[in-house]
Each structure stands twice: as structure tokens, then as C-alpha cells.
Motif scaffolding. Structure first.
Motif, PDB file in Angstrom:
ATOM      1  N   LEU A   1       0.817  -1.204   0.000  1.00  0.00           N
ATOM      2  CA  LEU A   1       0.000   0.000   0.000  1.00  0.00           C
ATOM      3  C   LEU A   1       0.853   1.258   0.000  1.00  0.00           C
ATOM      4  CD1 LEU A   1      -3.004  -0.688   2.384  1.00  0.00           C
ATOM      5  CD2 LEU A   1      -3.068  -0.276  -0.044  1.00  0.00           C
ATOM      6  N   SER A   2       2.019   1.166   0.612  1.00  0.00           N
ATOM      7  CA  SER A   2       2.870   2.349   0.699  1.00  0.00           C
ATOM      8  C   SER A   2       3.283   2.828  -0.692  1.00  0.00           C
ATOM      9  CB  SER A   2       4.115   2.047   1.539  1.00  0.00           C
ATOM     10  OG  SER A   2       4.796   0.929   0.999  1.00  0.00           O
ATOM     11  N   ILE A   3       3.325   1.899  -1.640  1.00  0.00           N
ATOM     12  CA  ILE A   3       3.691   2.282  -3.004  1.00  0.00           C
ATOM     13  C   ILE A   3       2.524   2.990  -3.677  1.00  0.00           C
ATOM     14  CG2 ILE A   3       4.400   1.381  -5.254  1.00  0.00           C
ATOM     15  CD1 ILE A   3       5.660  -0.975  -3.761  1.00  0.00           C
ATOM     16  N   GLU A   4       1.283   2.529  -3.387  1.00  0.00           N
ATOM     17  CA  GLU A   4       0.113   3.056  -4.061  1.00  0.00           C
ATOM     18  C   GLU A   4      -0.428   4.321  -3.406  1.00  0.00           C
ATOM     19  OE1 GLU A   4      -2.670  -0.137  -4.011  1.00  0.00           O
ATOM     20  OE2 GLU A   4      -1.153  -1.614  -4.519  1.00  0.00           O
ATOM     21  N   THR A   5      -0.103   4.578  -2.154  1.00  0.00           N
ATOM     22  CA  THR A   5      -0.679   5.696  -1.415  1.00  0.00           C
ATOM     23  C   THR A   5       0.149   6.964  -1.626  1.00  0.00           C
ATOM     24  OG1 THR A   5      -1.394   4.123   0.261  1.00  0.00           O
ATOM     25  CG2 THR A   5      -1.454   6.457   0.845  1.00  0.00           C
ATOM     26  N   PRO A   6      -0.507   8.069  -2.030  1.00  0.00           N
ATOM     27  CA  PRO A   6       0.234   9.326  -2.199  1.00  0.00           C
ATOM     28  C   PRO A   6       0.910   9.763  -0.902  1.00  0.00           C
ATOM     29  CG  PRO A   6      -1.977   9.488  -3.135  1.00  0.00           C
ATOM     30  CD  PRO A   6      -1.925   8.200  -2.387  1.00  0.00           C
ATOM     31  N   LYS A   7       2.041  10.370  -1.044  1.00  0.00           N
ATOM     32  CA  LYS A   7       2.799  10.822   0.122  1.00  0.00           C
ATOM     33  C   LYS A   7       1.986  11.805   0.956  1.00  0.00           C
ATOM     34  CE  LYS A   7       7.055  13.261   1.385  1.00  0.00           C
ATOM     35  NZ  LYS A   7       8.238  14.002   0.874  1.00  0.00           N
ATOM     36  N   GLU A   8       1.245  12.704   0.287  1.00  0.00           N
ATOM     37  CA  GLU A   8       0.451  13.713   1.004  1.00  0.00           C
ATOM     38  C   GLU A   8      -0.619  13.054   1.874  1.00  0.00           C
ATOM     39  OE1 GLU A   8       0.937  13.597  -2.180  1.00  0.00           O
ATOM     40  OE2 GLU A   8       1.765  15.490  -2.946  1.00  0.00           O
ATOM     41  N   LEU A   9      -1.236  11.974   1.352  1.00  0.00           N
ATOM     42  CA  LEU A   9      -2.270  11.284   2.121  1.00  0.00           C
ATOM     43  C   LEU A   9      -1.666  10.605   3.340  1.00  0.00           C
ATOM     44  CD1 LEU A   9      -5.157  10.345   2.483  1.00  0.00           C
ATOM     45  CD2 LEU A   9      -4.696   8.439   0.932  1.00  0.00           C
ATOM     46  N   LYS A  10      -0.499   9.987   3.186  1.00  0.00           N
ATOM     47  CA  LYS A  10       0.165   9.358   4.327  1.00  0.00           C
ATOM     48  C   LYS A  10       0.489  10.404   5.398  1.00  0.00           C
ATOM     49  CE  LYS A  10       3.500   6.961   2.246  1.00  0.00           C
ATOM     50  NZ  LYS A  10       4.608   5.988   2.136  1.00  0.00           N
ATOM     51  N   GLU A  11       0.910  11.584   4.964  1.00  0.00           N
ATOM     52  CA  GLU A  11       1.226  12.654   5.917  1.00  0.00           C
ATOM     53  C   GLU A  11      -0.022  13.097   6.670  1.00  0.00           C
ATOM     54  OE1 GLU A  11       3.088  15.756   3.743  1.00  0.00           O
ATOM     55  OE2 GLU A  11       5.068  14.795   3.697  1.00  0.00           O
ATOM     56  N   ILE A  12      -1.150  13.252   5.948  1.00  0.00           N
ATOM     57  CA  ILE A  12      -2.387  13.695   6.594  1.00  0.00           C
ATOM     58  C   ILE A  12      -2.842  12.676   7.631  1.00  0.00           C
ATOM     59  CG2 ILE A  12      -4.868  14.044   6.194  1.00  0.00           C
ATOM     60  CD1 ILE A  12      -3.161  16.464   5.540  1.00  0.00           C
ATOM     61  N   VAL A  13      -2.855  11.404   7.252  1.00  0.00           N
ATOM     62  CA  VAL A  13      -3.258  10.350   8.185  1.00  0.00           C
ATOM     63  C   VAL A  13      -2.352  10.359   9.413  1.00  0.00           C
ATOM     64  CG1 VAL A  13      -3.463   7.852   8.501  1.00  0.00           C
ATOM     65  CG2 VAL A  13      -4.252   8.900   6.371  1.00  0.00           C
ATOM     66  N   THR A  14      -1.053  10.505   9.186  1.00  0.00           N
ATOM     67  CA  THR A  14      -0.091  10.499  10.301  1.00  0.00           C
ATOM     68  C   THR A  14      -0.282  11.713  11.197  1.00  0.00           C
ATOM     69  OG1 THR A  14       1.518   9.338   8.912  1.00  0.00           O
ATOM     70  CG2 THR A  14       2.349  10.402  10.898  1.00  0.00           C
ATOM     71  N   TYR A  15      -0.456  12.916  10.617  1.00  0.00           N
ATOM     72  CA  TYR A  15      -0.672  14.130  11.411  1.00  0.00           C
ATOM     73  C   TYR A  15      -1.869  13.959  12.349  1.00  0.00           C
ATOM     74  CZ  TYR A  15       2.585  16.891   8.537  1.00  0.00           C
ATOM     75  OH  TYR A  15       3.697  17.390   7.908  1.00  0.00           O
ATOM     76  N   TYR A  16      -2.979  13.490  11.790  1.00  0.00           N
ATOM     77  CA  TYR A  16      -4.194  13.360  12.590  1.00  0.00           C
ATOM     78  C   TYR A  16      -4.022  12.325  13.694  1.00  0.00           C
ATOM     79  CZ  TYR A  16      -7.326  16.409   9.910  1.00  0.00           C
ATOM     80  OH  TYR A  16      -7.950  17.512   9.353  1.00  0.00           O
TER      81      TYR A  16
END
Length: 603
Positions: A143-158
Motif C-alpha cells: 500500500l505504501s507504493i500506491e498511497t500518495p505521500k500527502e495522504l500518508k502525511e495527513i493520516v499520520t498528522y491526525y
């Protein structure tokens, strides 16, 4: 089929009316035979039964692990023995091994007219249900390959912000629990119980649960829509507004600036306005993402998530409109706001997350889309009218109280539909309870969803209200729902998605410690407050002085503090697990390769 459904509903509401009518004829001396009391006892036994099942599964897995270690140890010992054998003995062993390796299946061992015989012990497992997969739980996925970096950052921030507020909010709760045991703990005004209690509740509501839900929701919305998030910038703005709400709101509460006695709406309106704006931005972001989706269907998760946001925006506005803040109208709005906040925001949103993360964890579709739709619309219908059951025997109109009780009984429909859907989705995966660190969180959350919600319906009955209202039993019920359901399901979702986003699994030992500390702590907290609250209510019914009930509660408050301490300790473990899953490993510096000087030679 439709006529059949209508007859079922008619019978259900006829039975509900009979139960409600029967409550009025119950004598207080027969309190233990009340349907609400008996139902609650049965529901608590269900929780105990599930806990025993999970514990035995884990113990069995541990025993199997030890057996495998012993087998491996014997294998190594056998290898050591081989070194002591002479040549002829080794040749004999190798010849037997060679003959075994050359054995080939003829093709009719498990088929044809022959009797099934497995002489070589080749068959490990037989299943008669071809629709059940052999490997229920997904392994690591890219999933890490398919998930945009910005989305991973948003999920992590929250999720990081949510975890911070979980630690802060429950630390305040731990401190308040200790005050019940040592009332003289402090004499500072801004640390008084009256100021810190709303700090605890509002922090875990709007800080921990809300931020965690929204962060997990961003991934679900993007994934189920096969689309990019409409605006990552708006997501960050909403993150700032919600965190600012909790910071400013807590400072105001500790300074004695609050909205009066409205539970869960103690933040004054200018501060809560920031939260409402954050929700509106989040809803717009989610809606635009779903509206521009790359697939035709709207997945059931999005129904729940978008509905939760719409209801909560409406709820925030109604709860703070000035012309509802006087007299009995304010009481009606308080019941509406308080129960809608739990049911239409936290419960509805979290259920939407489970409809995605549970099937994703098990690598199978949700059991029934129809049950999901039934649960959704009945939740929308019944939950909106049950707030007044908090004010039974109050000066509010009797008919309004009765409607709240009837609709509380109606809540059995979405609860049973949702619980059945989730448990049937887990069917065939129970053997993974012993190996998975995610499924126990899901199982406990789903069981508490059934138990906590059903117990709330039982508690809405007039007699059980008479026994439990204004006692510590309500504290047990609120933790059974907000902690047993919401927190456990959020943890399950977090442990599901973060390892797949970042490629780092948390230590299983620490996840197990998190689970058992949280579960045992909640159980100790819940049972002590239930028993103590019941005895307190009976003391009041017998007309004993109020101070007698306070003295009687002392040992139960000690257990409350013990349970709360275990819960807080589990949050510390969870915070470390989160850090472990999101931290980036330092990259090793590659050594520079020196150029080799010399003449080139043609070969």
C-alpha cells in the motif's frame, strides 16, 4: 417479503410497548427481576465469555509455540546425533529418506471411488466450504507504493495529534480518579474536580476520538472512491482548527470560563465555532472526493462517514443557538446534543471505518451490504429521538419521555444488524485470534458495540432509570461505549493501516500488552462502577442519608482508580507502538567508490 418485514416490525414494537407498560407495575422490592437489570447482567456475562475465549486462544497459541520450539530442539539434537553415527548407519538413514522423497501421488488418493486414506499424512486441513479462503488475514501489502505521500502525511498528522490528546486527556482522568481516593490531593482552584472533569471529557471527545476518526476517514474516503483527496491544504487547515479548539477550550475551562452545565458542550461558543468550521471544511473535502470518484458505487463506509459529519454540523449549531438555552427547552436540547454527539458523531463515523478496515484486514468482503444499509437507515431513524431518556421522571412531558424510551428499544435493530454483519464477516477467521494482534481489538469493539448499545436501551427503561440515574453506573456505561466501542475499534483500525502505509509492524508483545492492559482496566473500571452505582441507587431508594452512599462507594472508587491506571498505562504503550510504526529508519550512508586508475585492455 415486504409484508413479512412489516409484520416483524409490528411484533417488535408491540413487544416493546408491553415491556414499557410492564415497567410501571414493577415493585421496587423486586428490582433484581426487572428486564433492564437482567438484560444488563446477561450482557456483562457475554463480555466475560468473550474475554475468556480470547485468553484461552492466546494461551493455546503460546503452548503451540513452545511445542514447536521443543520439536526444533529435538531436530537439532538429532542432527548432533548424526555426527556420531558411522558410515553404514548414515547410509541407511539417507536411503530411507531418498525413497520417501521419490514418492509421488497417483492422483486418486483423495478422489474417485476409493476410500479416503491419508497414509503419508499429507493433508493438513480439510474445508467443505469452497467460498472460504485458506488465508484469511492479509500479509504485508504494497500500500505504501500506491498511497500518495500527502495522504500518508495527513493520516499520520491526525493520528499523532489524536494520540497526544489521548495521553493528555486520560492523564487528567487518571488524576480525577485518584481524587476520589484522596480528596485532599490538591486545593488549587484550576485543578478542582469541577474544572478538570470537562477538560477530561472534551479532550478525549474532540481531541482523541474526533481527530483519530477523521485521520482514518481520509484514507477510507480516498481508497473507496479510487480518487485523490480533493484538497490536502484544507485537511491541514481543519487539523489546525480542531487542535486549536481543544487547546483554547481547555485553557478556558481551567480558568473557569465555560458554557454552564451542558455536558460535552462546556466549551464556550466562540471556541466551539472553530471546531464547527473544521467539520464543515472536512465534510466539504470528503464530499468533493466522493463526488468526483472514479467508480460508480458509493461504498457503505462513505454513507456512515458523510452522514456523521452532516449530523454533527447540525448538532453543533443547534446546541449553541441562544434561543434554546432557557428553561425546559435547554434540557431537551441538552439530551439531544449529548446523545447525538455520542451516537451520530462517534458511533456512526466509527462504524463507517469498521465497514472498510475489518474486511480489509480479513481479506474478504463485508458479509451483507443489505444489513449495512438496514443498520444505517435505522440508526438515522431511531437515534435522533432518544436523548430525552436521560431525563426520565423530570418535568419534561411524559409523552416525550415515552417516545425516547420506545426509540431506545428501536435501537436494537441497527445494533443487532451491525453486530451480526461484523461477526459474520469474521466467521471462518476465529483461528486467527490467537495469531493476530488486530482481530482481538475488532472483536472486543464489536462485542462492546452490541453489549454497550443494548445495555443503553435497557437503561432507558423507567425502572432502571429509577435505580441508576445520577449514580456512578452512568460513568460505567459511558466508558463501556466511548472506550469499549470507539477506542478499541479506532485502535484496531490504526493497527490495520499504519503498518501497511509505512511497512513497519509494531512489536506483537507490546500490542498484546496494550490490549490486555486496556481490556482488564476497562473491565475493572466498568464492573466496580456498575456494582457501586447499583448499591448507591438502592441506598437512595431506601431513603438512607446521602453521606452513607458516599462512604459505601469508597472501595468501588479504589477499583475505579486501579482500572483507570491500567487504562492509562495501556495508552502509554500504544503511544510507543504508534511512534514505532511511523518513525523513519536512518538511511545508511553509502561509501564512495574510488575510481581505479590504470590502462584499459581489450580482451
Amino acid at each position: 417479503m415486504k409484508g413479512y418485514k412489516f409484520r416483524l416490525l409490528f411484533i417488535f414494537f408491540g413487544l416493546s410497548s408491553f415491556i414499557l407498560e410492564a415497567q410501571n407495575t414493577k415493585a421496587t422490592e423486586n428490582w433484581e427481576t426487572s428486564p433492564g437489570i437482567i438484560g444488563t447482567i446477561v450482557l456483562v456475562c457475554i463480555v466475560i465469555f468473550i474475554a475468556v475465549i480470547i485468553f484461552l486462544a492466546k494461551i493455546n497459541a503460546f503452548i503451540d509455540k513452545m511445542k514447536r520450539k521443543n520439536i526444533e530442539k529435538k531436530r537439532i539434537e538429532f542432527s548432533d546425533e548424526l555426527t556420531d553415527l558411522d558410515g553404514d548407519e548414515i547410509d541407511s538413514i539417507l536411503e530411507n529418506r531418498k525413497r520417501a522423497l521419490k514418492y509421488k501421488l497417483k492422483g486418486d488418493e483423495l478422489g474417485g471411488k476409493n476410500k479416503v486414506v491419508d497414509k503419508k499424512g499429507l493433508v493438513k486441513r480439510v474445508r467443505k466450504d469452497p467460498s472460504n479462503s485458506f488465508f484469511d488475514q492479509k500479509k504485508k501489502t504494497p500500500l505504501s507504493i500506491e498511497t500518495p505521500k500527502e495522504l500518508k502525511e495527513i493520516v499520520t498528522y491526525y493520528l499523532v495529534a489524536a494520540t497526544f490528546w489521548l495521553l493528555f486527556g486520560t492523564f487528567i482522568g487518571e488524576y480525577l480518579g485518584l481524587k476520589f481516593v484522596w480528596p485532599e490531593l490538591d486545593s488549587i482552584s484550576w485543578l478542582s474536580f469541577g474544572r478538570l472533569r470537562p477538560v477530561h471529557t472534551n479532550t478525549v471527545f474532540w481531541g482523541w476520538s474526533s481527530l483519530a476518526m477523521i485521520g482514518l476517514g481520509y484514507f477510507v474516503i480516498a481508497r473507496t472512491s479510487n480518487n485523490l483527496i480533493h484538497s490536502y491544504k484544507k485537511a491541514k487547515i481543519a487539523w489546525v482548527l480542531i487542535n486549536l479548539t481543544v487547546i483554547l477550550g481547555n485553557i478556558a475551562l481551567m480558568a473557569g470560563i465555560n458554557n454552564g452545565g451542558g455536558e460535552y458542550r462546556e466549551y464556550i461558543w466562540p471556541i466551539m465555532l472553530l471546531f464547527a468550521i473544521g467539520l464543515i471544511i472536512t465534510f466539504y473535502n470528503f464530499y468533493k472526493t466522493v463526488a468526483t470518484r472514479k467508480i460508480s458505487e458509493i461504498y457503505i463506509s462513505n454513507w456512515f462517514i458523510l452522514a456523521a459529519l452532516i449530523w454533527t454540523i447540525v448538532l453543533s449549531i443547534i446546541g449553541y443557538l441562544p434561543f434554546y438555552q432557557d428553561g425546559l427547552g435547554e434540557t431537551v436540547i441538552q439530551g439531544y446534543y449529548m446523545h447525538q454527539g455520542v451516537g451520530m458523531w462517534f458511533m456512526t463515523f466509527t462504524l463507517g471505518l469498521v465497514y472498510y478496515y475489518l474486511p480489509a484486514t480479513l481479506n474478504k468482503p463485508i458479509y451483507s451490504y443489505s444489513l449495512g444499509v438496514l443498520a444505517f437507515w435505522t440508526q438515522m431513524l431511531f437515534y435522533t429521538m432518544i436523548g430525552t431518556h436521560h431525563f426520565v421522571f423530570s418535568p419534561l412531558p411524559w409523552w416525550l419521555q415515552t417516545i425516547a424510551i420506545v426509540f431506545s428499544v428501536g435501537m436494537f435493530i441497527p445494533v443487532i444488524a451491525g453486530s451480526t454483519n461484523f461477526l459474520m464477516t469474521m466467521r471462518g477467521s476465529w483461528n486467527h485470534i490467537s495469531k493476530s494482534y488486530v482481530l482481538p481489538f475488532f472483536l472486543v469493539g464489536v462485542i462492546f458495540y452490541f453489549v454497550g448499545s443494548s445495555q443503553g436501551s435497557f437503561q432507558a427503561f423507567r425502572f432502571t432509570n429509577y435505580v441508576w440515574h445520577f449514580t456512578d453506573f452512568n460513568v460505567a456505561h459511558s466508558h463501556m461505549t466511548m472506550y469499549g466501542i470507539i477506542a478499541f475499534l479506532l485502535w484496531a483500525c490504526i493497527y490495520t493501516i499504519l503498518p501497511k502505509l509505512n511497512g513497519k509492524e509494531p512489536p506483537q508483545l507490546l500490542v498484546g500488552a496494550h490490549f490486555w492492559l486496556a481490556f482488564i482496566g476497562l473491565f475493572a473500571y466498568m464492573i466496580s462502577m456498575m456494582v457501586g452505582g447499583t448499591l448507591k441507587g438502592m441506598s437512595w431508594m431506601d431513603g438512607e442519608p446521602f453521606i452513607e452512599s458516599v462512604i459505601m462507594m469508597q472501595p468501588y472508587w479504589v477499583w475505579r482508580a486501579v482500572g483507570g491506571s491500567l487504562m492509562f498505562l495501556s495508552h502509554v504503550v500504544f503511544a510507543y507502538n504508534l511512534y514505532y510504526m511511523i518513525k523513519k529508519e536512518p538511511q545508511k550512508k553509502s561509501k564512495k567508490v574510488e575510481k581505479i586508475k590504470g590502462e584499459s585492455v581489450n580482451v
